[in-house]
Design an enzyme around this catalytic site. Sequence first.
Site, PDB file in Angstrom:
ATOM      1  N   GLY A   1       0.539  -0.745   0.436  1.00 19.37           N
ATOM      2  CA  GLY A   1      -0.175   0.570   0.333  1.00 19.37           C
ATOM      3  C   GLY A   1       0.833   1.106  -0.178  1.00 19.37           C
ATOM      4  N   GLU A   2       2.037   1.146   0.442  1.00 20.14           N
ATOM      5  CA  GLU A   2       2.540   2.834   0.835  1.00 20.14           C
ATOM      6  C   GLU A   2       3.886   2.668   0.369  1.00 20.14           C
ATOM      7  OE1 GLU A   2       1.674   1.998   4.963  1.00 20.14           O
ATOM      8  OE2 GLU A   2       1.453   3.780   4.924  1.00 20.14           O
TER       9      GLU A   2
HETATM   10 MO1  MOS Z   1      -2.054   4.775   6.189  1.00 21.94          MO
HETATM   11  S1  MOS Z   1      -1.347   6.275   5.761  1.00 21.94           S
HETATM   12  O1  MOS Z   1      -1.791   3.781   6.688  1.00 21.94           O
HETATM   13  O2  MOS Z   1      -3.599   4.914   6.019  1.00 21.94           O
END
Ligand code: MOS
Length: 752
Positions: free
Chosen positions: A716-717
Site C-alpha cells: 500500500g505504501e
Molecule cells: Mo495509511 S497512512 O496507514 O492509511
Amino acid sequence: MTNLPPTTTPATSTRYIGVPTSRVDGRVKVTGTAKYAAEYNMPGLVHGFVITSAIARGRIRRIDARDALAVEGVLDVITHENRPRLPRANDKYSDDVAPPGVPYRPLYDDKVRWSGQPVALVVAEDLETARYAASFVQVEYEREEHVTDVEAERANAYVPPEERGDMGPAEDAGDAAAAFAEAEIKVEAEYRTPIEHHNPMETFATTAVWEGDGQITVFDKTQGVQNSQQYVANIFGYASDRVHVMAPYVGGAFGLGLRPQYQLVLAVMAARMLKRSVRVALTRQQMFTLSYRPATIQRLALGARQDGTLTSWRHDTVAITSRYEDYQDNVVNWSRQLYACPASALDYRLVKLDLATPCDMRAPGGATGLYAIECAMDELAYAAGIDPLELRLKNYSDKDQSEDKPYTSKELRACYRQGAEKFGWSRRSRAPRSMREGHELVGWGMATGIWEALQMKAGAKVALGLNGDLEIASAFADIGPGTYTMATQIAAEILGIPIYNVTTRLSDSTFPQAPVEGGSWTTASLGSAVQQACEGIRRELLRLAQVMDRSPLADCGLDDVAFADGHIRAKDDPSRAVAIADAMRAGSAERITQEATAEPSEDESHAKFTHSAIFAEVRVDEELGAIRVTRVVNAVAAGRIINPKTAGSQIMGAVVGGIGMALHEETLVDHALGRPMNHNFAEYHVPVNADVHVIDVIFVAEKDDLINPLGVKGVGEIGIVGTAAAIANAVFHATGKRVRDLPITIDKVMAA
Ligand code: MOS
C-alpha cells in the site's frame, strides 16, 4: 499511459493467488451502485452543515444563532453551549491511532485550537437550508496570538516526551561527529517538505441512523469501523454492541480516515439531540482543515571515504504538530536499515503550531524521510564522482543495524538490477545537463524505497454453503487497494472453487475483529485470517469426505489431497475424488462455518521490510522551467504478490502521489490568518492525467518463508517512498540545480 500485466480471467482453473484479477467490486463502483457514507437515505433524514472557526487561536465569546434558527426548515444550531453532556476524561476521546496528547473534542468548550475547527453545526431539513442558515450564525471571538510558521518556532523544537508507538530515533552508533570531522568527503544539506493534504476523492461524511435511545447505526467514512464504533461508544456512553458502524466502500483515504474525524461526533450528537437520522458531510474546503502530512525540515550530514564508503551519518528532523497532541512518524530511522555505516546519529523533534494535529498520510515518515535521505545520497554520489546506483550498492546493508538483525528477506539488489535494466540506466551520462532533446533537458535520477512489512491481529469468518457459495466476513475496510478481491482470491484458491462463487463482506463493526486498514498490513493480516479459516473448512470437508461410504479418500491426510474444481482429489491419483457438495450432503452439512483470528508471528529475530528501487526520467523545458516526469520504473520487492493487477495499481497510484509530492503538492498557510489559503483543487495541485506518463511497475520475485505462511508483505505504501527523491535527483541531473525544498516548482528551477 501505464504498463501493467494484462488481466487474465482463468476459465476453468481455480488458481487465483498470483493471477492478475480485476476487482470483484469493480462493477458496483463504476456503475455507481456502491454506496458511500453520505449516500444512505432513510425516512426523516436531516442534514448538518458545519461552521468552522475564523481564528486560529483564542476562544469563542458568543454565538448568536437567532437569525439562523428563524430560517424555515432549520431544526437546531448545536454549539458547545447547548450540546448534550459529554464525558470529561481524555481517554474517552482517544482511539486506536491517537498519538500522545489530549485528543480534540468537537463542540466541547469555547476554546479555539486551529483555524477551521468546528464551532457549530446547523441542522435543517435539507442540506441547502442548513448551509444557507449557517451564513446567519454570528460568532464572536476573543483572539489570541497564533503561530503557524515552523520557522518562527524552530528554536523551540523539542523531543516528544512520550513516544508514539516505537517511532523514536534509533540509538546513536559510534561517534558520528568525530567520524564526520575526519571524513574525506562531506555532504551537508537541509531539505524541506511542506504540509500536504490527503485529498481523497470522497469527502468525509457520516450518516447517523436514529434507532431510538441506547442504540445507533452509523455509516461513516473511515478506515476502521471498529475504531469508530469504540470511539462513539466511549463518547456517548453506548454499550459497544449497540453501536453499529459500516463503511463498505471508501472513496480513498490515504490515512486521513485512520482516526475518527469530527463529523462522526457531530452526526451522532445531532441524531441524539433531535432523535432523527442526521447526515454531516464536509465540503472540499473543510477537508483542508481536518488533518495533513506534517511539514519537515531535515538536515543530513554524510561523511564518506573518497570511494563513497559511508563513515558517518547524521539526520536531524524537525516536524510540526499541534498544540494539543504530539503526532510523530518515523522520518529518520530508515538509514539504519538501508546503508551500512559505523557511525550514526539520528534526531527527531517537534514544533508546536496552532494547527490541527497532523495524521498519517501514505507512508507517513517514510515518504518524507526517504526524500531527504535519497537526495543526500545523490549529492554524495556526485561529490564522490561515482554512479548513484553504484553508491547504493557499495553501502548496501545486509542487516538492520538499529537492532542488529537479518531480514526475513531483502531482494533490494534485485530491485536495483531489474529496475536499472528496464529503465536503461547504463546508458546514462553522468554529468548534469549532459542529456537533452530539442528544447528540453533530460534528467535521469534514482532512489531507494523502504517500508515496514507489518501484520496485525485480525479475524475473518468464512462460510461455505451446500450450493457452493462461499461467504467471507471481516471488519477490515477496503479503502481502495483491492481488499475485497484479495480475500476472495485467497479463499477461492484454498478451497478450489470458482471466484464468482465467493462473496466477501467487509467493514462492518459486527464482523470479526480487525484493526484500521493502514500501514500496508491488510493483506498480511486479513489474508492470513482468511487463509486460516479456509484451512479449517478444508479439514472439515476432508473429514466429511472420509466418513462417506467407501470413501475414495479414506486413507488420505490433508497434505495428500488437493482442492480444485469443486472437488477434493488425491494428489497421487486425481481419479480418486469427492465433490465438495457430495461430502457436505453426505454429512448433512448445509453450511460449514469457520472463524479464525490470525496473529503476527512472535519471532522477533528478523527485521521485516519491503524495498524498492525507483528510476525516473524528467524533461525540463530550458526556457520555461516546466518539468515533465516522462518515465518512472518502480521495482518492488514485497514478498508474494496475491494480485499483480491491484498490487500494480497500488504502486502506480503511489508513484502518482510521489509525482505530486515532487512537483505539485503544497499546502500554503497564510500565517497572518493561520489557515490554508489554497484550500481547493484549483490551487492545491495534484497530478492530473497530463502530468502522468509512463509508469512501469516491476514486482521482483521475493520468497519469504519467515514473514507469514502466505509469504506476503503488503504494497500500500512502498510505491510512494523514494519516488519524490528519484524525481528530484532527475531534475538535478537535467538542470544541474539542486532544489532542496518540495515541491520543485518552475520558479525554483528558474531561480539563478
Ligand atoms: Mo495509511 S497512512 O496507514 O492509511
